[in-house]
Motif scaffolding. Structure first.
Motif, PDB file in Angstrom:
ATOM      1  N   PHE A  52     -43.920  24.581 -77.951  1.00 55.81           N
ATOM      2  CA  PHE A  52     -42.824  24.725 -76.987  1.00 55.81           C
ATOM      3  C   PHE A  52     -41.957  25.918 -77.368  1.00 55.81           C
ATOM      4  CE2 PHE A  52     -38.637  24.035 -75.269  1.00 55.81           C
ATOM      5  CZ  PHE A  52     -38.900  23.594 -73.987  1.00 55.81           C
ATOM      6  N   VAL A  53     -41.632  26.002 -78.669  1.00 58.67           N
ATOM      7  CA  VAL A  53     -40.772  27.091 -79.119  1.00 58.67           C
ATOM      8  C   VAL A  53     -41.453  28.439 -78.907  1.00 58.67           C
ATOM      9  CG1 VAL A  53     -39.696  28.118 -81.151  1.00 58.67           C
ATOM     10  CG2 VAL A  53     -39.525  25.662 -80.760  1.00 58.67           C
ATOM     11  N   VAL A  54     -42.740  28.524 -79.285  1.00 56.08           N
ATOM     12  CA  VAL A  54     -43.454  29.794 -79.118  1.00 56.08           C
ATOM     13  C   VAL A  54     -43.475  30.195 -77.644  1.00 56.08           C
ATOM     14  CG1 VAL A  54     -45.742  30.850 -79.235  1.00 56.08           C
ATOM     15  CG2 VAL A  54     -44.879  29.562 -81.175  1.00 56.08           C
ATOM     16  N   GLY A  55     -43.818  29.232 -76.784  1.00 54.77           N
ATOM     17  CA  GLY A  55     -43.850  29.523 -75.358  1.00 54.77           C
ATOM     18  C   GLY A  55     -42.484  29.946 -74.841  1.00 54.77           C
ATOM     19  N   ALA A  56     -41.471  29.188 -75.236  1.00 56.21           N
ATOM     20  CA  ALA A  56     -40.119  29.478 -74.747  1.00 56.21           C
ATOM     21  C   ALA A  56     -39.665  30.860 -75.207  1.00 56.21           C
ATOM     22  CB  ALA A  56     -39.149  28.410 -75.234  1.00 56.21           C
ATOM     23  N   LEU A  57     -39.943  31.198 -76.469  1.00 52.72           N
ATOM     24  CA  LEU A  57     -39.527  32.513 -76.970  1.00 52.72           C
ATOM     25  C   LEU A  57     -40.253  33.627 -76.215  1.00 52.72           C
ATOM     26  CD1 LEU A  57     -39.249  31.974 -80.832  1.00 52.72           C
ATOM     27  CD2 LEU A  57     -37.423  32.271 -79.153  1.00 52.72           C
ATOM     28  N   ALA A  58     -41.559  33.424 -76.012  1.00 52.51           N
ATOM     29  CA  ALA A  58     -42.311  34.430 -75.261  1.00 52.51           C
ATOM     30  C   ALA A  58     -41.730  34.560 -73.859  1.00 52.51           C
ATOM     31  CB  ALA A  58     -43.783  34.034 -75.191  1.00 52.51           C
ATOM     32  N   GLY A  59     -41.372  33.409 -73.275  1.00 55.31           N
ATOM     33  CA  GLY A  59     -40.801  33.426 -71.937  1.00 55.31           C
ATOM     34  C   GLY A  59     -39.483  34.178 -71.892  1.00 55.31           C
ATOM     35  N   ILE A  60     -38.633  33.904 -72.863  1.00 61.09           N
ATOM     36  CA  ILE A  60     -37.337  34.592 -72.899  1.00 61.09           C
ATOM     37  C   ILE A  60     -37.544  36.088 -73.056  1.00 61.09           C
ATOM     38  CG2 ILE A  60     -35.258  34.914 -74.287  1.00 61.09           C
ATOM     39  CD1 ILE A  60     -35.303  31.897 -74.811  1.00 61.09           C
ATOM     40  N   ALA A  61     -38.462  36.447 -73.972  1.00 63.66           N
ATOM     41  CA  ALA A  61     -38.709  37.872 -74.192  1.00 63.66           C
ATOM     42  C   ALA A  61     -39.166  38.523 -72.899  1.00 63.66           C
ATOM     43  CB  ALA A  61     -39.770  38.050 -75.280  1.00 63.66           C
ATOM     44  N   MET A  62     -40.070  37.857 -72.202  1.00 69.10           N
ATOM     45  CA  MET A  62     -40.579  38.484 -70.993  1.00 69.10           C
ATOM     46  C   MET A  62     -39.516  38.540 -69.906  1.00 69.10           C
ATOM     47  SD  MET A  62     -44.190  37.933 -69.184  1.00 69.10           S
ATOM     48  CE  MET A  62     -43.735  36.876 -67.870  1.00 69.10           C
ATOM     49  N   GLU A  63     -38.708  37.488 -69.841  1.00 67.28           N
ATOM     50  CA  GLU A  63     -37.657  37.481 -68.823  1.00 67.28           C
ATOM     51  C   GLU A  63     -36.700  38.643 -69.047  1.00 67.28           C
ATOM     52  OE1 GLU A  63     -34.280  36.462 -66.420  1.00 67.28           O
ATOM     53  OE2 GLU A  63     -34.216  36.655 -68.592  1.00 67.28           O
ATOM     54  N   ARG A  64     -36.313  38.827 -70.302  1.00 69.47           N
ATOM     55  CA  ARG A  64     -35.336  39.874 -70.595  1.00 69.47           C
ATOM     56  C   ARG A  64     -35.932  41.270 -70.424  1.00 69.47           C
ATOM     57  NH1 ARG A  64     -30.250  38.533 -73.831  1.00 69.47           N
ATOM     58  NH2 ARG A  64     -29.601  38.265 -71.684  1.00 69.47           N
ATOM     59  N   LEU A  65     -37.178  41.437 -70.907  1.00 61.72           N
ATOM     60  CA  LEU A  65     -37.749  42.780 -70.952  1.00 61.72           C
ATOM     61  C   LEU A  65     -38.362  43.213 -69.628  1.00 61.72           C
ATOM     62  CD1 LEU A  65     -39.429  42.680 -74.468  1.00 61.72           C
ATOM     63  CD2 LEU A  65     -37.320  43.820 -73.813  1.00 61.72           C
ATOM     64  N   VAL A  66     -38.911  42.270 -68.904  1.00 60.42           N
ATOM     65  CA  VAL A  66     -39.673  42.665 -67.719  1.00 60.42           C
ATOM     66  C   VAL A  66     -39.035  42.148 -66.432  1.00 60.42           C
ATOM     67  CG1 VAL A  66     -41.920  42.523 -66.577  1.00 60.42           C
ATOM     68  CG2 VAL A  66     -41.798  42.675 -69.064  1.00 60.42           C
ATOM     69  N   ILE A  67     -38.896  40.840 -66.366  1.00 56.13           N
ATOM     70  CA  ILE A  67     -38.567  40.254 -65.067  1.00 56.13           C
ATOM     71  C   ILE A  67     -37.160  40.611 -64.614  1.00 56.13           C
ATOM     72  CG2 ILE A  67     -38.221  38.030 -63.922  1.00 56.13           C
ATOM     73  CD1 ILE A  67     -40.674  37.114 -65.528  1.00 56.13           C
ATOM     74  N   ARG A  68     -36.239  40.623 -65.571  1.00 54.71           N
ATOM     75  CA  ARG A  68     -34.866  40.945 -65.220  1.00 54.71           C
ATOM     76  C   ARG A  68     -34.752  42.335 -64.584  1.00 54.71           C
ATOM     77  NH1 ARG A  68     -30.175  39.037 -69.065  1.00 54.71           N
ATOM     78  NH2 ARG A  68     -31.171  37.125 -68.404  1.00 54.71           N
ATOM     79  N   ARG A  69     -35.632  43.228 -65.004  1.00 58.15           N
ATOM     80  CA  ARG A  69     -35.568  44.595 -64.470  1.00 58.15           C
ATOM     81  C   ARG A  69     -36.228  44.722 -63.108  1.00 58.15           C
ATOM     82  NH1 ARG A  69     -34.559  47.783 -69.224  1.00 58.15           N
ATOM     83  NH2 ARG A  69     -34.551  46.297 -70.929  1.00 58.15           N
ATOM     84  N   LEU A  70     -36.875  43.666 -62.664  1.00 52.74           N
ATOM     85  CA  LEU A  70     -37.621  43.764 -61.404  1.00 52.74           C
ATOM     86  C   LEU A  70     -37.160  42.722 -60.396  1.00 52.74           C
ATOM     87  CD1 LEU A  70     -41.194  44.271 -62.856  1.00 52.74           C
ATOM     88  CD2 LEU A  70     -39.873  45.948 -61.588  1.00 52.74           C
ATOM     89  N   TYR A  71     -35.905  42.270 -60.524  1.00 54.26           N
ATOM     90  CA  TYR A  71     -35.422  41.259 -59.588  1.00 54.26           C
ATOM     91  C   TYR A  71     -35.546  41.746 -58.155  1.00 54.26           C
ATOM     92  CZ  TYR A  71     -33.626  37.781 -62.764  1.00 54.26           C
ATOM     93  OH  TYR A  71     -33.532  36.787 -63.681  1.00 54.26           O
ATOM     94  N   HIS A  72     -35.914  40.830 -57.296  1.00 49.41           N
ATOM     95  CA  HIS A  72     -36.037  41.100 -55.869  1.00 49.41           C
ATOM     96  C   HIS A  72     -37.170  42.046 -55.555  1.00 49.41           C
ATOM     97  CE1 HIS A  72     -32.397  38.962 -55.899  1.00 49.41           C
ATOM     98  NE2 HIS A  72     -31.704  39.942 -56.451  1.00 49.41           N
ATOM     99  N   ARG A  73     -38.082  42.226 -56.510  1.00 45.63           N
ATOM    100  CA  ARG A  73     -39.301  42.974 -56.199  1.00 45.63           C
ATOM    101  C   ARG A  73     -40.458  42.070 -56.617  1.00 45.63           C
ATOM    102  NH1 ARG A  73     -37.601  48.121 -59.515  1.00 45.63           N
ATOM    103  NH2 ARG A  73     -39.623  49.016 -58.993  1.00 45.63           N
ATOM    104  N   PRO A  74     -40.678  40.988 -55.873  1.00 45.90           N
ATOM    105  CA  PRO A  74     -41.618  39.955 -56.336  1.00 45.90           C
ATOM    106  C   PRO A  74     -43.039  40.481 -56.556  1.00 45.90           C
ATOM    107  CG  PRO A  74     -40.853  39.512 -54.108  1.00 45.90           C
ATOM    108  CD  PRO A  74     -40.011  40.619 -54.613  1.00 45.90           C
ATOM    109  N   LEU A  75     -43.492  41.365 -55.663  1.00 43.77           N
ATOM    110  CA  LEU A  75     -44.869  41.839 -55.838  1.00 43.77           C
ATOM    111  C   LEU A  75     -45.003  42.660 -57.109  1.00 43.77           C
ATOM    112  CD1 LEU A  75     -46.150  42.787 -52.300  1.00 43.77           C
ATOM    113  CD2 LEU A  75     -46.569  40.758 -53.638  1.00 43.77           C
ATOM    114  N   GLU A  76     -43.959  43.427 -57.423  1.00 41.69           N
ATOM    115  CA  GLU A  76     -44.032  44.232 -58.631  1.00 41.69           C
ATOM    116  C   GLU A  76     -43.909  43.356 -59.864  1.00 41.69           C
ATOM    117  OE1 GLU A  76     -41.435  47.522 -58.331  1.00 41.69           O
ATOM    118  OE2 GLU A  76     -42.538  48.311 -56.612  1.00 41.69           O
ATOM    119  N   THR A  77     -43.112  42.297 -59.740  1.00 46.38           N
ATOM    120  CA  THR A  77     -43.049  41.347 -60.855  1.00 46.38           C
ATOM    121  C   THR A  77     -44.423  40.757 -61.112  1.00 46.38           C
ATOM    122  OG1 THR A  77     -40.890  40.778 -59.999  1.00 46.38           O
ATOM    123  CG2 THR A  77     -41.758  39.399 -61.744  1.00 46.38           C
TER     124      THR A  77
END
Lengths: 415, 651, 246
Positions: B425-450
């Motif tokens: 759970f921790v490994v998954g959650a950390l990976a998720g947080i990392a990806m959210e911060r590094l990738v997804i946050r920068r692509l909000y409202h561009r779902p296809l690019e996400t």
């Protein structure tokens, strides 16, 4: 682009088209003159094949750009159409070639072979590997080159038409549509993986590089002919796509990409447009596949796995969406660089504690590069051209609109 | 003194031996009768001897057979006197076969040891079953029953029946009674007894029953001028009907000797080649033999000339076909028995189908819970952020590898699983947080690019796993208490791992519902799901909520990875195998609703199992059909089973 | 009755919330009408129903002399019979030139095949120039529409609507965020348009409505509360209650 110039022919109106076609022609000429067949042989036959295959990949990237970059449909299924095109032509190549071999071997027998004997022997040759000895129904036309050539267009086209009609009719859009196209690709690949699909299961079709009845002609010539065919197909497809996107049709497509609902309120049947583009690009993809696999020599269902279609999107994104030359540059650049890295032509990097072997790390690099391009440089390599020309993107107030659902935001704001 | 005693003993021995020789006991008689085959020690000929011993009904027979099997039966070279003996030095301590009393010693050299081979031993063993059935040792009796059940024969019926009355153990008694009925229905000479035994099994789904009944209703097909007298006919067949094709009928006629063998094209070609004379065969030029018509014309010409054996012409076939009758007969001669067997089998089939359905439903349920576990994280992130995370499958894979790594350090499987679940759970959650911060946050409202960017992450992670762990599968071993299966009957069973996964899915459903309905986080998440702008203006920090939901969703993916790793091999492609099904689950279920995901998982799980059941040989095709079904399903419910309505649904 | 659009007895519910409640509404072929009402009165939903975006639970929406039911038509078909809609925020295709935006809107066959082979004729180009003149963007034709100011985008959108040659124009808050001068221009455009077709304007701003000088329909809780001249409805005690009361 003043009003007076609109009557000028396409070529003069858009210099980029002329440049592209010129570069393609020069490239073709240069490769021909350096080939083994028509020149000193600086470029080996196998590299000519690699270049020819790359041109086919550029062709499907062009199709992808039309459907994604211009119309905003992120299809993760175009490699399925590519593969289907390859299978259709592969059926004829394999049948005709096996038949030649069988006829030659039966000619040594005491009796002249009957047509039934030939057919059965060919069937055993082709399907023995999956435990079959008769031709499945779908091979009905395999003996006819022209019929299979027609199927290259018809099969991907019909599949796209039916799938697109179902999907667009029920207004499946955005990520839903992407997932659905991915599912379609997966379904097709799984279907072909089974042995009783009639297409030799995971063995696929092989020996496609041998043209039937052309055994005497060395591969160096065959390779350059296919190269020419690929270049011609790419040139013609580019012209076609350019003609489509340069007019009002292109305007409507970009409109659908940016704000589908608005186009609908202008009275355009959006579903019809999408279906048209989806089907047309599927046909282009099928043609690209039909040219690619004879150069690759073998086709199997693994080629159609969903991930292949994702790579296609990666090429177009790296090259630059919404501009035709961007797609071509992206496909050529990434596939050539990829073959350099995975071909072991780049020396390993020894870090002391760890040796980076590019064969292993190339995909990691590609994945990361792709993420970075998407975030930092959504215009891809094509953006460099804008930068050179000093063309600034329009100063948009509000959310960026682009080949995404960005416009949705604006619409939400209305409500 | 010592010599005196020895002399006495010798006298005694001689006396008893003389006595024995004078009046041989009944067992000794039997043994001596069959002395020759017994000493020859051949499986094919020893049968009657063993049968005579076993069938004698004498109390000592079992001991003798056992001794024979144990190589402690000896025979005197001079007169063929049998005795049970134990070696002591160069002498044998003899025991009488009939009385079981010691009868002194004798030099080893005088006797031959009987050395039964394994074939004979097995014959002895099956003969001894009847004795074991009444053995005082329960385990022996159980073994004897199992041995009969494995290899039933006619002669076991009587001893089995005899042993029932004296059976004290109720379980074994029930087993014996069931076995007795099974033997009765096959071997009892009385037809009525067989029929009633068959009828008594109506609705029974035991594998042993079907094994007993199926040979009774097995049929063979034949052709002939008429149906043979006394045959138990199952049905008459008409050539060309769906039950009997023309070709099959022809083959039957050939095997009945009514038609000469049909010549194959290859044989015909061979015959033609053998008869080439001056570049001609039967008057046809060899060069012209490139068509069916010409070849058969040439062959017929050869037939007329007598150069080749005649092949059946079409007219012959037609004549034979119309004159002969085609029938299907039971091997079992009694119609009453076959009828009863058919009736019982029919009732069994119905019950069987019901039980198979239950088994299938259990399978489907466990598959559904796997899909639910795999999809729930995806559904959360998609519901809250409208973000499709293509790397979700790789988070599952990371969870599975976490489980594998933990097992490398903690040897106890139970503890390691208990550690691996939170760790994943921790490994998954950390990976998720990392990806959210590094990738997804920068692509909000561009779902296809996400979608594409997360695909890039997926490609990179998959290759990274390959580089670290290699391409071969890594095992994730489950603790012993999860091994095995919960078995209800011969058909319905479910493995404990699958039950555990089902329970895990239930727990997560509960946890999820609790978080959503009872906590502040859940309230805020629901607010952001329904109206992000409004939520933001009410002081909810959407970025924080997005991060938390992403961490939650990815963490659950990690746990799903451990669960999946327990029954599937851990490879870098593990995530990919589940990702499309997970997407289907979310799409079918509808966005932003946990019950929708649950229903979607159920639908897909049951659908997949159902299609696999209809088409068991081909799971690839089953998956294809399932995806096609889902594409069609989307036609009717584009927004999933449980769809948000109204303006909240967006476009 | 000679009406262009007749909405009768329409209701629509979103998850239990009645957005439109037994609404009836009629407008003639050459009429200007303003719809006012507080937030949540159902103004936008009403437009969604007429343009086919939302399907009502009950009721009829009938169009034109041939009394076609709009409920059976798709959004694009509704647009093709002659209903144009302008959204609250300007929605133009920002990535395309003003010329392209207008050319797309000019009334010509809308099917994929005719559009594919469409090449603008001299008349089409003239029409675009003429429209651009009307909306005051004649010298902006070859700019990307994303570069225009907010007001210019609004006009471009109105221009696109006019190019569609609709018989009914639905306009959602056209004056929002405009300067005074821009408002006057907008008023002129709308009144000009209303001479040849029906125009429905949804507006909050009473001042702007007064300037339009037309019949007013007041919506409240998804139903018509009052209808008449602006002065008439503003005297209506119920309307005062809704706007000022509580």
């Amino acid at each position: 682009m003043a009003a007076a110039s609109t009557r000028m022919p396409l070529l003069r109106k858009h210099p980029s088209l002329l440049i592209f076609l010129g570069v393609l022609a020069l490239f073709t000429l240069a490769v021909t003159l350096m080939s083994e067949a028509y020149g000193p042989g600086i470029i080996s036959a196998s590299f000519v094949k690699t270049l020819g295959k790359t041109l086919c990949l550029c062709l499907i990237a062009l199709a992808m750009d039309l459907v994604w970059g211009y119309t905003g449909i992120l299809s993760l299924g175009h490699f399925a159409f590519f593969g289907l095109g390859g299978y259709m032509i592969g059926m004829w190549l394999m049948y005709a070639r096996t038949r030649d071999i069988v006829v030659a071997s039966l000619a040594n027998g005491a009796l002249p072979p009957t047509p039934e004997e030939i057919r059965d022997a060919v069937a055993v040759q082709i399907f023995g590997v999956v435990g079959g000895n008769t031709f499945p129904t779908i091979w009905y036309f395999a003996s006819s080159f022209w019929a299979q050539l027609a199927l290259v267009v018809l099969v991907p086209g019909l599949l796209a038409l039916v799938f697109g009609w179902l999907a667009f009719r029920s207004r499946v859009t955005g990520v839903y549509l992407s997932i659905l196209t991915q599912a379609m690709t997966l379904a097709l690949a799984l279907w072909l993986f089974q042995n009783d699909s009639g297409l030799r299961g995971n063995n696929g079709l092989s020996g496609l590089q041998n043209l039937p009845g052309a055994d005497a002609i060395p591969q160096s010539y065959v390779s350059i002919w296919f190269f020419w065919a690929s270049a011609a197909a790419l040139g013609l497809a580019y012209l076609l796509c350019f003609w489509i996107v340069s007019g009002k049709f292109g305007s409507v497509l970009r409109g659908i990409r940016d704000d589908e609902a608005r186009v609908r309120f202008l009275g355009y049947p959006v579903e019809g447009f999408k279906l048209f583009v989806f089907t047309l690009t599927a046909v282009l993809a099928g043609l690209a596949g039909a040219l690619y696999y004879p150069q690759a020599g073998i086709i199997n269902p693994a080629e159609m796995a969903p991930i292949a279609s994702v790579y296609l999107a990666v090429w177009v994104a790296i090259g630059g969406r919404g501009r035709l030359y961007g797609a071509v540059i992206g496909a050529a650049f990434v596939s050539l660089v990829s073959s350099v890295f995975t071909g072991g032509r780049v020396p390993d990097v020894n870090l002391g504690f760890y040796t980076i072997q590019w064969v292993d790390w190339w995909q990691v690099m590609l994945g990361i590069a792709f993420v970075i391009v998407t975030i930092v440089a959504p215009k891809g390599i094509g953006g460099l051209f804008d930068w050179f020309e000093g063309v600034k993107s329009p100063d948009r107030k509000g959310e960026p609109l682009g080949p995404d659902d960005g416009a949705l935001r604006e619409k939400e704001a209305v409500e | 003194m010592r010599s005196l005693l020895a002399a006495l003993a010798a006298v005694l021995t001689l006396a008893t031996m003389a006595l024995a020789q004078d009046a041989p006991g009944p067992l000794q008689t039997i043994l001596q009768t069959y002395r020759e085959p017994i000493q020859k020690s051949s499986r094919t000929t020893v049968g009657p001897a063993i049968a005579a011993l076993a069938g004698s009904g004498l109390p000592g027979a079992e001991t003798v057979l056992q001794a024979w099997s144990d190589r402690s039966l000896w025979v005197r070279k001079t007169d063929g006197f049998f005795a049970i003996a134990e070696t002591s030095g160069n002498d044998l301590a003899l025991t009488d076969v009939d009385s079981g009393q010691p009868i002194g010693t004798a030099p080893k050299a005088d006797f031959d040891q009987l050395r039964p081979n394994s074939g004979i031993k097995s014959v002895i063993a099956s003969a001894m079953v009847q004795f074991q059935l009444s053995s005082p040792d329960r385990a022996t009796r159980e073994k004897a029953l199992a041995s009969i059940a494995r290899d039933p024969s006619t002669d076991q019926l009587a001893p089995l029946r005899a042993s029932i009355a004296g059976e004290a153990d109720p379980v074994l008694k029930a087993q014996k009674e069931r076995l007795e009925r099974l033997l009765t229905l096959r071997f009892d000479p009385d037809e009525a007894a067989r029929v009633s035994a068959i009828k008594s099994f109506s609705g029974d789904i035991g594998v042993d029953l079907r094994a007993a009944l199926n040979p009774i209703v097995a049929t063979t097909r034949a052709a002939g001028p008429a149906v043979p007298q006394g045959a138990n006919v199952a049905q008459m067949l008409t050539p060309g009907s769906s039950a009997l094709s023309e070709d099959e009928a022809k083959a039957l006629l050939v095997s009945a000797g009514i038609l000469p063998p049909v010549i194959t094209p290859a044989e015909r070609a061979k015959a033609l080649v053998a008869n080439i004379v001056d570049g001609q065969v039967g008057g046809v030029a060899v060069a012209d033999l490139d068509s069916e018509a010409n070849r058969s014309a040439a062959y017929e010409a050869l037939e007329v000339a007598g150069a080749v054996p005649p092949a059946a012409s079409d007219a012959d076939v037609a004549a034979a076909m119309s004159s002969a009758v085609f029938y299907e007969t039971y091997a079992e001669p009694s119609p009453a028995v076959t009828d009863a067997a058919l009736v019982t089998l029919r009732s069994v089939e119905l019950r069987l189908a019901l039980n198979q359905f239950i088994d299938l439903a259990l399978d489907a349920l466990s598959l559904a819970s796997i899909y639910f576990l795999a999809a729930i994280g995806l559904a959360i992130t998609f519901g809250v952020m409208r973000v499709i995370n293509m790397a979700h499958g790789e988070f599952i894979m990371m969870g599975a590898y976490t489980g594998y790594v933990v097992q490398q350090y903690i040897a106890d499987y139970t503890i390691s699983i208990l550690v691996a679940l939170p760790a994943a759970f921790v490994v998954g959650a950390l990976a998720g947080i990392a990806m959210e911060r590094l990738v997804i946050r920068r692509l909000y409202h561009r779902p296809l690019e996400t979608l594409l960017a997360t695909f890039g992450v997926s490609i990179a992670l998959q290759q990274l796993a390959k580089n670290i762990f290699g391409t071969q599968a890594r095992p994730l071993t489950s603790p012993d208490w999860l091994g095995g299966a919960l078995t209800f009957n011969d058909i319905v069973s479910i493995s404990y791992i699958r039950i555990a996964i089902f329970v895990l899915a239930l727990i997560f459903l509960g946890v999820f519902l609790f978080i959503m309905k009872r906590t502040r986080l859940g309230l805020e998440v629901r607010a952001v799901t329904q109206n992000p702008k409004m939520a933001a203006s009410m002081g909810i920090n959407p970025e924080r909520i997005n991060m938390m939901t992403f961490a939650l969703g990815s963490g659950i993916a990690g746990i799903a990875g451990v669960a999946i790793g327990l029954f599937a091999k851990v490879t870098s492609e593990l995530g990919q195998d589940y990702i499309v099904q997970s997407f289907m689950t979310v799409v079918v279920g509808g966005v932003g609703n946990i019950w929708g995901t649950l229903l979607g998982a159920m639908l897909i799980g049951f659908l997949q199992k159902g299609i696999e059941w209809l088409n068991p040989s081909n799971t690839l095709a089953a998956q294809t059909y399932m995806i096609i079904f889902i594409i069609i399903f989307i036609q009717f419910r584009p927004r999933g089973i449980i769809a948000l309505k109204g303006r909240a649904a967006g476009d | 009755m000679n009406s262009l659009l007749e909405v009768s007895g329409v209701s629509v519910t979103f998850d239990g919330f009645r957005a439109i409640n037994n609404l009836s509404f009629t407008i003639g072929p050459q009429e200007m009408r303003a719809i006012i009402g507080p937030n949540g009165a159902g103004k936008t939903t009403f437009m969604d129903i007429v343009t086919g975006k939302t399907k009502p639970d009950t009721g009829r929406v009938v169009w034109g002399e041939r009394a076609i039911s709009l409920l059976k038509l798709s959004e694009s078909q509704i647009a093709q019979v002659g209903i144009g809609r302008k959204f609250q925020r300007p929605t133009v295709f920002e990535d395309q030139l003003v010329r392209e935006n207008l050319m797309m809107a000019v009334k010509r066959p809308r099917g994929p095949v005719p559009v594919l082979f469409f090449r603008p004729s001299a008349a089409d180009r003239e029409r675009v120039e003429e429209l651009a003149g009307e909306i005051g963007l004649a010298d902006q034709l070859d700019r990307k529409s994303g570069e225009l100011s907010h007001g210019q985008k609004q006009w471009l959108e109105i221009g696109m609507l006019l190019a569609q040659e609709p018989k009914l124009l639905l306009v959602d808050e056209p004056a929002a965020g405009m300067t005074l001068a821009e408002r006057e221009h907008t008023t002129t455009l709308l009144r000009e348009a209303a001479k040849t077709r029906a125009v429905v304007v949804v507006e909050h701003d009473m001042e702007f409505v007064r300037r339009l000088d037309c019949r007013v329909t007041v919506l409240h809780e998804g139903a018509v509360l009052a209808e008449g001249s602006l002065d008439f409805v503003t005297q209506n005690p119920e309307v005062i209650e809704v706007y000022l009361g509580r």
